[in-house]
Design a protein around this motif. Structure first.
Motif, mmCIF file in Angstrom:
data_model
loop_
_atom_site.group_PDB
_atom_site.id
_atom_site.type_symbol
_atom_site.label_atom_id
_atom_site.label_comp_id
_atom_site.label_asym_id
_atom_site.label_seq_id
_atom_site.Cartn_x
_atom_site.Cartn_y
_atom_site.Cartn_z
ATOM 1 N N UNK A 95 -23.922 -17.918 17.711
ATOM 2 C CA UNK A 95 -23.890 -18.217 19.183
ATOM 3 C C UNK A 95 -22.397 -17.679 19.747
ATOM 4 N N UNK A 96 -22.676 -17.015 20.764
ATOM 5 C CA UNK A 96 -21.670 -16.356 21.487
ATOM 6 C C UNK A 96 -21.777 -16.342 22.973
ATOM 7 N N UNK B 197 -19.323 -9.597 23.152
ATOM 8 C CA UNK B 197 -19.204 -9.888 21.822
ATOM 9 C C UNK B 197 -20.511 -9.869 21.248
ATOM 10 N N UNK B 198 -21.485 -10.360 21.797
ATOM 11 C CA UNK B 198 -22.770 -10.083 21.175
ATOM 12 C C UNK B 198 -23.258 -8.668 21.110
ATOM 13 N N UNK B 199 -22.988 -7.776 21.891
ATOM 14 C CA UNK B 199 -23.328 -6.286 21.918
ATOM 15 C C UNK B 199 -22.653 -5.812 20.655
ATOM 16 N N UNK C 238 -29.598 -14.271 17.492
ATOM 17 C CA UNK C 238 -28.037 -14.355 18.224
ATOM 18 C C UNK C 238 -28.467 -15.049 19.706
ATOM 19 N N UNK C 239 -27.521 -15.702 20.040
ATOM 20 C CA UNK C 239 -27.560 -16.423 21.320
ATOM 21 C C UNK C 239 -26.607 -15.867 22.195
ATOM 22 N N UNK C 240 -26.769 -14.882 23.194
ATOM 23 C CA UNK C 240 -25.906 -14.320 23.896
ATOM 24 C C UNK C 240 -25.802 -12.749 23.786
#
Lengths: 438, 438
Positions: free
Chosen positions: A81-82, A18-20, A12-14
């Motif tokens: 990617x986010x 959103x990532x959380x 996961x990038x970011x």
């Protein structure tokens, strides 16, 4: 599903809003996702800028600041990617695709500029590239366009694809506030970013329009080819003028299949983002706040509408996870998602050739002959008038004109000329008009 | 796409309204379809009941009355079925799948009863089974549910999925006509079939609800498990009562994730089709005529809506061709579409345990104590009253009651008891209520 199926490992990038949410859903729905994919889906690592920032619910041992290293790790199958932005994100995703990792991204700006490069890198290794979350958040829109409608001929896509501007325009319409005041309110409530440029100048919507047009018309369209007008020039007077006509102003992204025009035969694509007056009876008029809605017209399907939340952590994560299940499943059972479809390669027509209807509101001297003189200027520029309303107000008068479809360039010349007429005190509002004929 | 790519050969079963449109689109869009699939898509044969009937635009040499023979022909890759009905269609499609042919079907009745058998046959040979056109015509709905939302947890699907009943209810609402009169009008205009039973009794909607619930909740649900009430009992009095409350009556298909209830722990699925009063402000209230609209609620995505044409030759053909492109592409590049996902295997809860709100309209004697007596009956059956409106009309009075959510069985007992009270002259209308609380 065999019990011993090899897990699908995700980088996961970011790890922002959103990532959380992605981390949360991957954890909470682990059993469901495994059943749907046919193998467990596991987080291999999370690239962040600051590894020591507290992130409740996010396993600290997965955090790394080495995104470039993470995306090529042998134990990574898929990169999600986010982060957003063009560089260095573009480099990381190209590296991942070249290493054979499938990519799921929500990055509209990147896709709208570099879709060609990314797809080429994916093709070289047989990796998947999915990006449902890049347009209209949680609304399933790109998959229906790319797949469900693959047997039809799409003629038009029109929608509200930016929540910030929609919030601001809704507020202006409801309260009569000016643009600056409504923007302040949006910032205060968290609907506008500290630097709202990308939203209010229409860059965000233009990126999404480019992606929609590329898919709908099987033609590569970049954000730079989208005619873009933001909402910073929309005034309280514009909003009041719209209201007086039973209309409201929305920032619309419009992608159309058109005749190439000029001396070129065949079809072309026209893509534009601009505020426009639409009738209050139009379904898009009722789309308020952070919601998005997109109309699609196709030869056989007729008119379709898709509606839902266009942004936010959980809705965007929903779209990302739908893509993640698809690419993970492709890894497990074999097969690939849709590749770039740009075979039609239609020319993109410049806005100057586009014809739209316009509303023009003028303050003029209240005396005989004014309408005739104004109408003559329209006629000189071959802009046909659909409707006129004139109302006397003591010494001056309000003159409202709605045109038939006219080329952008002709309309601009007309308005310039009219603004210079001695009895025209003010050009109060010039606004495009969409929706049914008045 | 290589120039020499082997064509994908299609057997079409049925050549009525939808089949004719499929033939037209396959011909007119041949170049586009070839580019999107990566190989030409060709018609291998068309099975019809009467081969000598004139069919403009349909190549006569492709017609055959031997459907069973056509579906197993060596030169056939994909079988597209638009005949409808259970037998012999089921046999033909099972035969085709067992022979390794992928199947695209619009057959809601068949899917709602025999999806398990069909998926098992597809799995045995690795063939694809697609059926987007079976629910909500041209609207991309099943693919978004099956794929786009595969990373989310769907909690509710509610929609208008039958155009005939929607036309009839719209007409009753607009003109005040009774059911029989509105049905006649629908028949005259071609919106109702000669035998309208499948539509007006809710069988068609129940099949679609079963398919939607199966996909949304990863649980096999058959049409027989759907609680079904048609619109034949909806009266002009019901419609008038709804109108007086700012509501309108729609036939809704509702699929919900609920608590299992009773002494069973965990979740269950509840699926029902029935007319219900909804607020005129609800987006579904504005869906008229042959249009369909479906709301989907999911944990992360929030609320989504899909809207478009629910029936008709070209819209249905659009959905079929989208599926055809997908299965043809899977043949060309490898890979398979989604298989049956029934891993959750939730119990289907009977309607008697379901709780909905109700509107009850009574003609009662206009005297003191009536409301108290009626309210006592509700209390005895543990049905909680949300709102009451009483209006005197000379010798008798109108009493309108809206309940809080109550189990179906309790409401039925309550109404039976009330109907027998000496001062209750008539039970004018009993109707479920959906949408926000009153």
């Amino acid at each position: 599903m065999t019990e011993a199926a090899k897990p699908i490992r995700v980088a996961l990038l970011g790890c922002g809003t959103v990532g959380t949410q992605i981390v949360r859903l991957l954890t909470e729905q682990a059993d469901d996702l495994a059943a749907r994919v046919g193998a467990p889906v596991e987080l291999a690592g999370i690239a962040v800028r600051r590894a020591n920032k507290p992130r409740p619910g996010v396993p600290a041992e997965l955090l790394t600041t080495d995104a470039a290293g993470l995306v090529t790790r042998d134990d990574v199958d898929v990169v999600v990617e986010v982060i957003g932005g063009i560089e260095p994100t573009r480099d990381w995703l190209l590296t991942a695709l070249k290493a054979g990792k499938s990519v799921v991204t929500a990055n509209k700006a990147l896709l709208a500029e570099h879709a060609g490069d990314l797809f080429a890198a994916a093709d070289a290794t047989g990796a998947d590239l999915y990006f449902e979350a890049a347009v209209a958040g949680a609304i399933p829109l790109l998959r229906p366009l790319r797949e469900s409608m693959a047997g039809d001929r799409i003629t038009r896509v029109m929608g509200i694809v930016n929540g910030t501007t929609n919030f601001i325009l809704s507020a202006m319409d409801e309260t009569g506030a000016g643009y600056a005041e409504a923007l302040d309110e949006a910032s205060r409530l968290g609907y506008a970013e500290a630097d709202p440029t990308a939203d209010v100048e229409g860059y965000d919507a233009a990126s999404k329009a480019a992606i929609l047009a590329s898919i709908a018309f099987h033609t590569r369209v970049t954000a730079g080819q989208v005619h873009r007008e933001g909402i910073t020039g929309v005034t309280a007077a514009d909003v009041a003028a719209a209201r007086a006509l039973g209309r409201t102003i929305k920032l619309l992204a419009i992608c159309e299949r058109v005749e190439a025009g000029g001396d070129r035969p065949g079809e072309a694509v026209a893509v534009r983002v601009h505020p426009a007056m639409i009738p209050r009876s139009h379904p898009l008029a009722g789309v308020n706040g952070a919601f998005n809605a997109v109309f699609v017209e196709a030869d056989a399907a007729g008119q379709l509408m898709f509606y839902g939340q266009g942004a936010g952590g959980a809705p965007t994560a929903s779209a990302v996870l739908g893509d993640l299940v698809a690419v993970a499943r492709n890894r497990v059972v074999g097969g690939r998602g849709p590749r770039e479809s740009a075979y039609a390669d239609l020319p993109v027509r410049p806005i100057a050739q586009a014809a739209t209807r316009y509303h023009i509101s003028l303050d003029v001297a209240d005396r005989a002959g004014v309408l005739a003189a104004v109408a003559a200027v329209f006629a000189q520029h071959e802009v046909s008038i659909a409707a006129v309303r004139q109302e006397g107000r003591s010494s001056d008068a309000s003159l409202v004109i709605v045109t038939h479809s006219a080329p952008d360039a002709a309309l601009r010349s007309t308005v310039d000329k009219i603004a210079g007429l001695p009895f025209v005190h003010d050009v109060v509002s010039v606004m495009r008009v969409e929706g049914e004929e008045l």
